[in-house]
Design a protein around this motif. Sequence first.
Motif, PDB file in Angstrom:
ATOM      1  N   ASN A  83       0.819  -1.219   0.000  1.00  9.47           N
ATOM      2  CA  ASN A  83       0.000   0.000   0.000  1.00  9.47           C
ATOM      3  C   ASN A  83       0.850   1.265   0.000  1.00  9.47           C
ATOM      4  O   ASN A  83       0.605   2.203   0.759  1.00  9.47           O
ATOM      5  CB  ASN A  83      -0.966   0.003   1.190  1.00  9.47           C
ATOM      6  CG  ASN A  83      -2.066  -1.020   1.040  1.00  9.47           C
ATOM      7  OD1 ASN A  83      -2.699  -1.115  -0.013  1.00  9.47           O
ATOM      8  ND2 ASN A  83      -2.289  -1.817   2.074  1.00  9.47           N
ATOM      9  N   ASP A  84       1.851   1.276  -0.871  1.00  7.94           N
ATOM     10  CA  ASP A  84       2.760   2.419  -0.990  1.00  7.94           C
ATOM     11  C   ASP A  84       2.191   3.381  -2.038  1.00  7.94           C
ATOM     12  O   ASP A  84       2.381   3.207  -3.244  1.00  7.94           O
ATOM     13  CB  ASP A  84       4.149   1.930  -1.403  1.00  7.94           C
ATOM     14  CG  ASP A  84       5.167   3.059  -1.481  1.00  7.94           C
ATOM     15  OD1 ASP A  84       4.772   4.231  -1.327  1.00  7.94           O
ATOM     16  OD2 ASP A  84       6.362   2.764  -1.688  1.00  7.94           O
ATOM     17  N   ALA A  85       1.487   4.395  -1.585  1.00  7.89           N
ATOM     18  CA  ALA A  85       0.831   5.340  -2.492  1.00  7.89           C
ATOM     19  C   ALA A  85       1.828   6.103  -3.342  1.00  7.89           C
ATOM     20  O   ALA A  85       1.490   6.578  -4.439  1.00  7.89           O
ATOM     21  CB  ALA A  85      -0.026   6.320  -1.693  1.00  7.89           C
ATOM     22  N   SER A  86       3.084   6.233  -2.880  1.00  7.50           N
ATOM     23  CA  SER A  86       4.077   7.036  -3.587  1.00  7.50           C
ATOM     24  C   SER A  86       4.867   6.243  -4.624  1.00  7.50           C
ATOM     25  O   SER A  86       5.753   6.796  -5.281  1.00  7.50           O
ATOM     26  CB  SER A  86       5.048   7.671  -2.590  1.00  7.50           C
ATOM     27  OG  SER A  86       5.791   6.673  -1.903  1.00  7.50           O
ATOM     28  N   HIS A  87       4.568   4.958  -4.791  1.00  7.47           N
ATOM     29  CA  HIS A  87       5.282   4.161  -5.791  1.00  7.47           C
ATOM     30  C   HIS A  87       4.853   4.577  -7.194  1.00  7.47           C
ATOM     31  O   HIS A  87       3.669   4.608  -7.513  1.00  7.47           O
ATOM     32  CB  HIS A  87       5.002   2.668  -5.593  1.00  7.47           C
ATOM     33  CG  HIS A  87       5.555   1.803  -6.690  1.00  7.47           C
ATOM     34  ND1 HIS A  87       6.901   1.560  -6.840  1.00  7.47           N
ATOM     35  CD2 HIS A  87       4.934   1.152  -7.719  1.00  7.47           C
ATOM     36  CE1 HIS A  87       7.093   0.777  -7.905  1.00  7.47           C
ATOM     37  NE2 HIS A  87       5.921   0.526  -8.442  1.00  7.47           N
ATOM     38  N   MET A  88       5.824   4.932  -8.046  1.00  9.76           N
ATOM     39  CA  MET A  88       5.521   5.337  -9.415  1.00  9.76           C
ATOM     40  C   MET A  88       5.431   4.121 -10.320  1.00  9.76           C
ATOM     41  O   MET A  88       6.342   3.298 -10.366  1.00  9.76           O
ATOM     42  CB  MET A  88       6.581   6.298  -9.956  1.00  9.76           C
ATOM     43  CG  MET A  88       6.211   6.888 -11.320  1.00  9.76           C
ATOM     44  SD  MET A  88       7.499   7.930 -12.046  1.00  9.76           S
ATOM     45  CE  MET A  88       8.624   6.671 -12.684  1.00  9.76           C
ATOM     46  N   ILE A  89       4.331   4.030 -11.066  1.00 14.65           N
ATOM     47  CA  ILE A  89       4.114   2.914 -11.990  1.00 14.65           C
ATOM     48  C   ILE A  89       4.692   3.224 -13.359  1.00 14.65           C
ATOM     49  O   ILE A  89       5.358   2.394 -13.973  1.00 14.65           O
ATOM     50  CB  ILE A  89       2.613   2.616 -12.103  1.00 14.65           C
ATOM     51  CG1 ILE A  89       2.059   2.183 -10.742  1.00 14.65           C
ATOM     52  CG2 ILE A  89       2.350   1.543 -13.153  1.00 14.65           C
ATOM     53  CD1 ILE A  89       0.554   2.107 -10.699  1.00 14.65           C
ATOM     54  N   ARG A 107       3.563  11.762 -13.986  1.00 17.92           N
ATOM     55  CA  ARG A 107       3.737  10.425 -13.411  1.00 17.92           C
ATOM     56  C   ARG A 107       2.411   9.840 -12.926  1.00 17.92           C
ATOM     57  O   ARG A 107       1.542  10.569 -12.457  1.00 17.92           O
ATOM     58  CB  ARG A 107       4.729  10.498 -12.251  1.00 17.92           C
ATOM     59  CG  ARG A 107       6.110  11.005 -12.657  1.00 17.92           C
ATOM     60  CD  ARG A 107       6.893  11.540 -11.482  1.00 17.92           C
ATOM     61  NE  ARG A 107       6.249  12.719 -10.896  1.00 17.92           N
ATOM     62  CZ  ARG A 107       6.615  13.279  -9.742  1.00 17.92           C
ATOM     63  NH1 ARG A 107       7.610  12.756  -9.054  1.00 17.92           N
ATOM     64  NH2 ARG A 107       5.975  14.331  -9.289  1.00 17.92           N
ATOM     65  N   LEU A 108       2.302   8.524 -13.069  1.00 16.98           N
ATOM     66  CA  LEU A 108       1.166   7.789 -12.517  1.00 16.98           C
ATOM     67  C   LEU A 108       1.665   6.985 -11.321  1.00 16.98           C
ATOM     68  O   LEU A 108       2.512   6.102 -11.467  1.00 16.98           O
ATOM     69  CB  LEU A 108       0.556   6.841 -13.551  1.00 16.98           C
ATOM     70  CG  LEU A 108      -0.596   5.956 -13.051  1.00 16.98           C
ATOM     71  CD1 LEU A 108      -1.815   6.803 -12.706  1.00 16.98           C
ATOM     72  CD2 LEU A 108      -0.958   4.901 -14.100  1.00 16.98           C
ATOM     73  N   PHE A 109       1.173   7.331 -10.140  1.00 17.16           N
ATOM     74  CA  PHE A 109       1.552   6.644  -8.912  1.00 17.16           C
ATOM     75  C   PHE A 109       0.485   5.613  -8.529  1.00 17.16           C
ATOM     76  O   PHE A 109      -0.638   5.636  -9.050  1.00 17.16           O
ATOM     77  CB  PHE A 109       1.715   7.644  -7.766  1.00 17.16           C
ATOM     78  CG  PHE A 109       2.866   8.596  -7.944  1.00 17.16           C
ATOM     79  CD1 PHE A 109       4.163   8.211  -7.607  1.00 17.16           C
ATOM     80  CD2 PHE A 109       2.668   9.868  -8.449  1.00 17.16           C
ATOM     81  CE1 PHE A 109       5.228   9.071  -7.761  1.00 17.16           C
ATOM     82  CE2 PHE A 109       3.726  10.746  -8.611  1.00 17.16           C
ATOM     83  CZ  PHE A 109       5.009  10.350  -8.267  1.00 17.16           C
ATOM     84  N   CYS A 110       0.829   4.751  -7.576  1.00 16.18           N
ATOM     85  CA  CYS A 110      -0.198   3.852  -7.029  1.00 16.18           C
ATOM     86  C   CYS A 110      -1.363   4.669  -6.494  1.00 16.18           C
ATOM     87  O   CYS A 110      -2.529   4.362  -6.762  1.00 16.18           O
ATOM     88  CB  CYS A 110       0.385   2.997  -5.900  1.00 16.18           C
ATOM     89  SG  CYS A 110       1.586   1.758  -6.417  1.00 16.18           S
ATOM     90  N   GLY A 111      -1.050   5.709  -5.709  1.00 17.93           N
ATOM     91  CA  GLY A 111      -2.089   6.545  -5.134  1.00 17.93           C
ATOM     92  C   GLY A 111      -2.975   5.780  -4.165  1.00 17.93           C
ATOM     93  O   GLY A 111      -2.587   4.729  -3.633  1.00 17.93           O
ATOM     94  N   THR A 112      -4.172   6.294  -3.954  1.00 17.55           N
ATOM     95  CA  THR A 112      -5.140   5.646  -3.073  1.00 17.55           C
ATOM     96  C   THR A 112      -6.518   5.677  -3.734  1.00 17.55           C
ATOM     97  O   THR A 112      -6.752   6.439  -4.674  1.00 17.55           O
ATOM     98  CB  THR A 112      -5.248   6.361  -1.704  1.00 17.55           C
ATOM     99  OG1 THR A 112      -5.851   7.652  -1.894  1.00 17.55           O
ATOM    100  CG2 THR A 112      -3.878   6.522  -1.059  1.00 17.55           C
TER     101      THR A 112
END
Length: 204
Positions: free
Chosen positions: A77-83, A100-105
């Motif tokens: 659940n790392d919202a700051s991880h960039m995909i 950038r597209l992050f995991c987000g929430t």
Amino acid sequence: MSTVLIAAVTATVAPASASAVAVDDSPGLTVRAGGQEWTIEEFLELGDLGDQQSEATGGVSPLLLGPVDTLFCDTLNDASHMIISYASEPDGDWPGGEVRLFCGTEQSSGYKHIRYRHQTDWTLKGESVGYFSSWDDLMDSMVWITLLSTADERLTVNQGSGKFCMTTPVQFYVGDAMVGTMDPRIVLSENNMLVITAIPGGGC
């Protein structure tokens, strides 16, 4: 720590299958936008993560969310991880540059927000034009084509507070017959240069 990471990634890789994004059920489907035309297979490769994921996973992931991304987004659940990151063309108040597209929430922005709020929208819209494969590969390529469209091909609306909405018309054909259209709505944060959401229709 590294042992835990390897174990988690290995567990995630197993279900992945090339059939998840097979487009054999969309025979002859082509995509047109900005005066260009692609087969559906070529279009899905426009926003492909293959080069970024090949080193981490040993090959191209058949889905936008590869094993490492799944680990960070859904397990840690790392919202700051960039995909993935996208280039964008400038347009009016929009400066252009990397987005950038992050995991987000689910409740804020990024991939998890899009999946939570709009996965069904992307799936149904895709099926309406004859596309029956992974919703997020379609979404990914729609973001790519929208952000790289030039000002004369794209509508860019400054919504205030650092938010921009972009859309560009995309048509789907089988042979010479148009079978559907999409006007993807991509909402971005200029302050953080990230994708807030992506919706398969509605315009800006």
